[in-house]
Design a protein around this motif. Structure first.
Motif, PDB file in Angstrom:
ATOM      1  N   ALA A   1     -14.192  -9.221 -13.251  1.00  0.00           N
ATOM      2  CA  ALA A   1     -13.515  -8.634 -12.367  1.00  0.00           C
ATOM      3  C   ALA A   1     -14.622  -9.756 -11.064  1.00  0.00           C
ATOM      4  CB  ALA A   1     -13.657  -7.270 -11.121  1.00  0.00           C
ATOM      5  N   ALA A   2     -16.174  -9.678 -11.301  1.00  0.00           N
ATOM      6  CA  ALA A   2     -16.536 -10.614 -11.068  1.00  0.00           C
ATOM      7  C   ALA A   2     -18.098 -12.057 -12.040  1.00  0.00           C
ATOM      8  CB  ALA A   2     -18.344  -9.392 -10.616  1.00  0.00           C
ATOM      9  N   GLY A   3     -17.467 -12.032 -13.305  1.00  0.00           N
ATOM     10  CA  GLY A   3     -18.558 -12.387 -13.735  1.00  0.00           C
ATOM     11  C   GLY A   3     -19.790 -12.668 -13.595  1.00  0.00           C
ATOM     12  N   ARG A   4     -20.707 -11.796 -13.603  1.00  0.00           N
ATOM     13  CA  ARG A   4     -22.055 -11.496 -13.583  1.00  0.00           C
ATOM     14  C   ARG A   4     -22.601  -9.893 -12.694  1.00  0.00           C
ATOM     15  NH1 ARG A   4     -21.640 -13.525  -8.046  1.00  0.00           N
ATOM     16  NH2 ARG A   4     -23.223 -11.771  -7.052  1.00  0.00           N
ATOM     17  N   LEU A   5     -23.554  -9.816 -13.497  1.00  0.00           N
ATOM     18  CA  LEU A   5     -23.727  -8.735 -12.703  1.00  0.00           C
ATOM     19  C   LEU A   5     -25.231  -8.306 -12.398  1.00  0.00           C
ATOM     20  CD1 LEU A   5     -23.433  -5.017 -12.936  1.00  0.00           C
ATOM     21  CD2 LEU A   5     -24.890  -5.381 -15.010  1.00  0.00           C
ATOM     22  N   ASP A   6     -25.572  -8.131 -11.222  1.00  0.00           N
ATOM     23  CA  ASP A   6     -26.805  -8.303 -10.664  1.00  0.00           C
ATOM     24  C   ASP A   6     -27.902  -7.454 -10.710  1.00  0.00           C
ATOM     25  OD1 ASP A   6     -26.147 -11.086  -9.176  1.00  0.00           O
ATOM     26  OD2 ASP A   6     -24.827 -10.167  -8.187  1.00  0.00           O
ATOM     27  N   VAL A   7     -27.607  -6.270 -10.882  1.00  0.00           N
ATOM     28  CA  VAL A   7     -28.138  -4.826 -10.924  1.00  0.00           C
ATOM     29  C   VAL A   7     -27.815  -4.080 -11.469  1.00  0.00           C
ATOM     30  CG1 VAL A   7     -29.479  -2.858  -9.489  1.00  0.00           C
ATOM     31  CG2 VAL A   7     -29.249  -5.399  -8.715  1.00  0.00           C
ATOM     32  N   LEU A   8     -28.487  -3.304 -13.051  1.00  0.00           N
ATOM     33  CA  LEU A   8     -27.476  -2.251 -13.463  1.00  0.00           C
ATOM     34  C   LEU A   8     -29.163  -1.332 -13.496  1.00  0.00           C
ATOM     35  CD1 LEU A   8     -26.522  -1.216 -16.283  1.00  0.00           C
ATOM     36  CD2 LEU A   8     -28.301  -2.914 -17.701  1.00  0.00           C
ATOM     37  N   ILE A   9     -28.198  -0.335 -13.528  1.00  0.00           N
ATOM     38  CA  ILE A   9     -28.832   1.461 -12.809  1.00  0.00           C
ATOM     39  C   ILE A   9     -28.561   2.243 -14.191  1.00  0.00           C
ATOM     40  CG2 ILE A   9     -29.429   3.511 -11.832  1.00  0.00           C
ATOM     41  CD1 ILE A   9     -29.063   1.401  -8.495  1.00  0.00           C
TER      42      ILE A   9
ATOM     43  N   ILE B   1     -16.065   6.926  -2.333  1.00  0.00           N
ATOM     44  CA  ILE B   1     -17.379   6.032  -1.442  1.00  0.00           C
ATOM     45  C   ILE B   1     -17.076   4.615  -1.259  1.00  0.00           C
ATOM     46  CG2 ILE B   1     -19.548   8.167  -2.123  1.00  0.00           C
ATOM     47  CD1 ILE B   1     -19.861   6.158  -4.193  1.00  0.00           C
ATOM     48  N   GLY B   2     -15.736   3.788  -1.619  1.00  0.00           N
ATOM     49  CA  GLY B   2     -15.981   2.741  -1.790  1.00  0.00           C
ATOM     50  C   GLY B   2     -16.593   1.718  -2.633  1.00  0.00           C
ATOM     51  N   ALA B   3     -16.922   2.695  -4.058  1.00  0.00           N
ATOM     52  CA  ALA B   3     -17.073   2.138  -5.197  1.00  0.00           C
ATOM     53  C   ALA B   3     -16.151   1.588  -5.570  1.00  0.00           C
ATOM     54  CB  ALA B   3     -18.154   2.680  -5.786  1.00  0.00           C
ATOM     55  N   THR B   4     -15.866   0.820  -7.383  1.00  0.00           N
ATOM     56  CA  THR B   4     -15.390   0.876  -8.238  1.00  0.00           C
ATOM     57  C   THR B   4     -15.179   1.720  -9.325  1.00  0.00           C
ATOM     58  OG1 THR B   4     -14.967  -1.498  -7.400  1.00  0.00           O
ATOM     59  CG2 THR B   4     -14.361  -1.180  -9.675  1.00  0.00           C
ATOM     60  N   PHE B   5     -14.435   2.143  -9.711  1.00  0.00           N
ATOM     61  CA  PHE B   5     -14.853   3.351 -10.992  1.00  0.00           C
ATOM     62  C   PHE B   5     -15.123   2.408 -12.521  1.00  0.00           C
ATOM     63  CE2 PHE B   5     -12.819   5.523 -13.949  1.00  0.00           C
ATOM     64  CZ  PHE B   5     -13.565   6.706 -14.791  1.00  0.00           C
ATOM     65  N   VAL B   6     -15.792   2.759 -13.694  1.00  0.00           N
ATOM     66  CA  VAL B   6     -15.208   1.733 -14.122  1.00  0.00           C
ATOM     67  C   VAL B   6     -15.724   3.306 -15.257  1.00  0.00           C
ATOM     68  CG1 VAL B   6     -18.356   1.325 -14.471  1.00  0.00           C
ATOM     69  CG2 VAL B   6     -16.230   0.329 -15.604  1.00  0.00           C
TER      70      VAL B   6
ATOM     71  N   ILE C   1     -23.542  -7.381  -6.810  1.00  0.00           N
ATOM     72  CA  ILE C   1     -22.919  -6.712  -8.298  1.00  0.00           C
ATOM     73  C   ILE C   1     -23.449  -5.631  -8.952  1.00  0.00           C
ATOM     74  CG2 ILE C   1     -20.980  -6.652  -9.753  1.00  0.00           C
ATOM     75  CD1 ILE C   1     -19.846  -8.665  -8.068  1.00  0.00           C
ATOM     76  N   THR C   2     -23.289  -4.672  -9.091  1.00  0.00           N
ATOM     77  CA  THR C   2     -24.051  -3.453  -9.709  1.00  0.00           C
ATOM     78  C   THR C   2     -23.136  -2.269 -10.199  1.00  0.00           C
ATOM     79  OG1 THR C   2     -25.553  -3.697  -7.511  1.00  0.00           O
ATOM     80  CG2 THR C   2     -26.000  -1.975  -8.583  1.00  0.00           C
TER      81      THR C   2
ATOM     82  N   VAL D   1     -18.763   1.575 -23.406  1.00  0.00           N
ATOM     83  CA  VAL D   1     -19.898   0.618 -22.810  1.00  0.00           C
ATOM     84  C   VAL D   1     -19.065  -1.372 -22.857  1.00  0.00           C
ATOM     85  CG1 VAL D   1     -22.281  -0.748 -22.916  1.00  0.00           C
ATOM     86  CG2 VAL D   1     -21.814   1.919 -23.658  1.00  0.00           C
ATOM     87  N   ALA D   2     -19.141  -1.385 -23.778  1.00  0.00           N
ATOM     88  CA  ALA D   2     -18.018  -3.012 -24.138  1.00  0.00           C
ATOM     89  C   ALA D   2     -17.317  -2.891 -23.227  1.00  0.00           C
ATOM     90  CB  ALA D   2     -18.196  -3.837 -25.962  1.00  0.00           C
ATOM     91  N   ALA D   3     -16.060  -2.100 -22.902  1.00  0.00           N
ATOM     92  CA  ALA D   3     -15.066  -2.432 -22.174  1.00  0.00           C
ATOM     93  C   ALA D   3     -15.177  -2.398 -20.168  1.00  0.00           C
ATOM     94  CB  ALA D   3     -13.866  -1.318 -22.945  1.00  0.00           C
ATOM     95  N   ALA D   4     -16.373  -1.428 -20.601  1.00  0.00           N
ATOM     96  CA  ALA D   4     -17.019  -1.515 -18.738  1.00  0.00           C
ATOM     97  C   ALA D   4     -17.091  -2.828 -18.931  1.00  0.00           C
ATOM     98  CB  ALA D   4     -18.004   0.027 -19.093  1.00  0.00           C
ATOM     99  N   VAL D   5     -18.567  -3.609 -19.686  1.00  0.00           N
ATOM    100  CA  VAL D   5     -19.428  -4.628 -19.020  1.00  0.00           C
ATOM    101  C   VAL D   5     -18.287  -5.940 -19.464  1.00  0.00           C
ATOM    102  CG1 VAL D   5     -21.034  -6.625 -20.482  1.00  0.00           C
ATOM    103  CG2 VAL D   5     -21.282  -4.224 -20.574  1.00  0.00           C
TER     104      VAL D   5
END
Ligand code: NAP
Length: 231
Positions: free
Chosen positions: A70-78, A45-50, A3-4, A60-64
């Motif tokens: 939806a995913a319960g975690r985040l693996d990669v933050l860019i 491109i098949g991403a999910t817009f946030v 999840i990125t 920022v709080a709403a995006a997180v």
């Protein structure tokens, strides 16, 4: 499934990195401050817009929260979103000029990272990639052989140096995460009116490379597509 989240990903390097990471199997949350352009870019491109404006705590709080639900975690933050600011000679730069650029390029990185850390902590292999610049490397801007040494961009350059420093502090404080900073290199995007000499593929090489490093990879480093960048 990885999840990125990529900030400022509706165009340029962020968008291209999103495309490449989706091809590599990541589930990408494409952060953008403009809902229309963000949704259009994500759909393409098949991403999910946030919706995500890095200068706004609430956004920022709403995006997180959206990613948490939806995913319960985040693996990669860019942390990619950035602005270049006005072209002002160093002697004419005001504190307000600096504040405007830092609000996005520096405080934005801290705002998003601070909000996302609880989700990253739930990942088995948490990764952060901060997007700096050669203009943020003191070694590069003081090397007369580098073109960056002739670019008098006080606000932008120093904001990107701050991003390098933030990366080092976060990496030291969070040794279970891989946290690195990259210089994409001079790449044709809207930021430079497409005058950059690198392609988007070249410009996203370091971002993609550091976003996909395994748990044994480096942390607290500064890299471009050719290797280590001097501080
Ligand atoms: P770009 O095409 O101008 O894209 C910048 C992105 O950041 C856009 O999506 C922009 O959104 C977004 N953004 C700006 N302010 C934001 C905010 N407050 N909240 C959320 N998103 C925001 O530039 P780029 O070249 O792809 O730049 C990406 C990163 O690479 C930046 O950090 C830049 O400093 C860095 N970089 C670029 C180069 C280069 O040569 N291109 C070299 C070194 C480093 P909008 O479309 O809404 O404005």
């Amino acid at each position: 499934m990885t999840i990125t989240l990529i900030t400022g990903a509706n165009k340029g390097l962020g968008y291209h990195a999103a495309q490449r990471l989706i091809k590599a199997g990541h589930t990408v949350y494409l952060g953008a401050r403009d809902p229309e352009r963000g949704a259009k870019a994500a759909d393409a491109i098949g991403a999910t817009f946030v919706p995500l404006d890095v200068t706004e705590d609430g956004s920022v709080a709403a995006a997180v929260r959206t990613i948490d639900d939806a995913a319960g975690r985040l693996d990669v933050l860019i942390n990619n979103a950035g602005i270049v600011g006005d072209s002002v000679a160093p002697a004419d730069v005001t504190a307000e000029d600096l504040r405007r650029v830092y609000e996005t390029n520096v405080f934005g990185v801290v705002r998003v990272t601070h909000a996302a850390l609880p989700l990253l902590e739930r990942s088995d292999t948490p990764v952060i990639v901060n997007v700096s610049s050669g203009l943020g490397s003191l070694g590069v801007i003081t090397n007369p052989e580098r073109m960056e040494s002739n670019v008098p961009t006080l606000a932008y350059g120093s904001s990107k140096t701050a991003v390098v420093a933030l990366t080092v502090y976060y990496a030291k404080a969070l040794p279970l995460m891989r946290i690195n900073v990259v210089d994409p290199g001079y790449t044709a995007t809207d930021m430079n009116d497409n005058s950059g000499t690198q392609s988007l593929d070249e410009g996203t090489d370091a971002i993609v490379q550091l976003a996909t490093i395994g748990p044994g990879g480096p942390t607290g480093g500064f890299f471009d597509r050719n290797g280590v960048v001097p501080w």
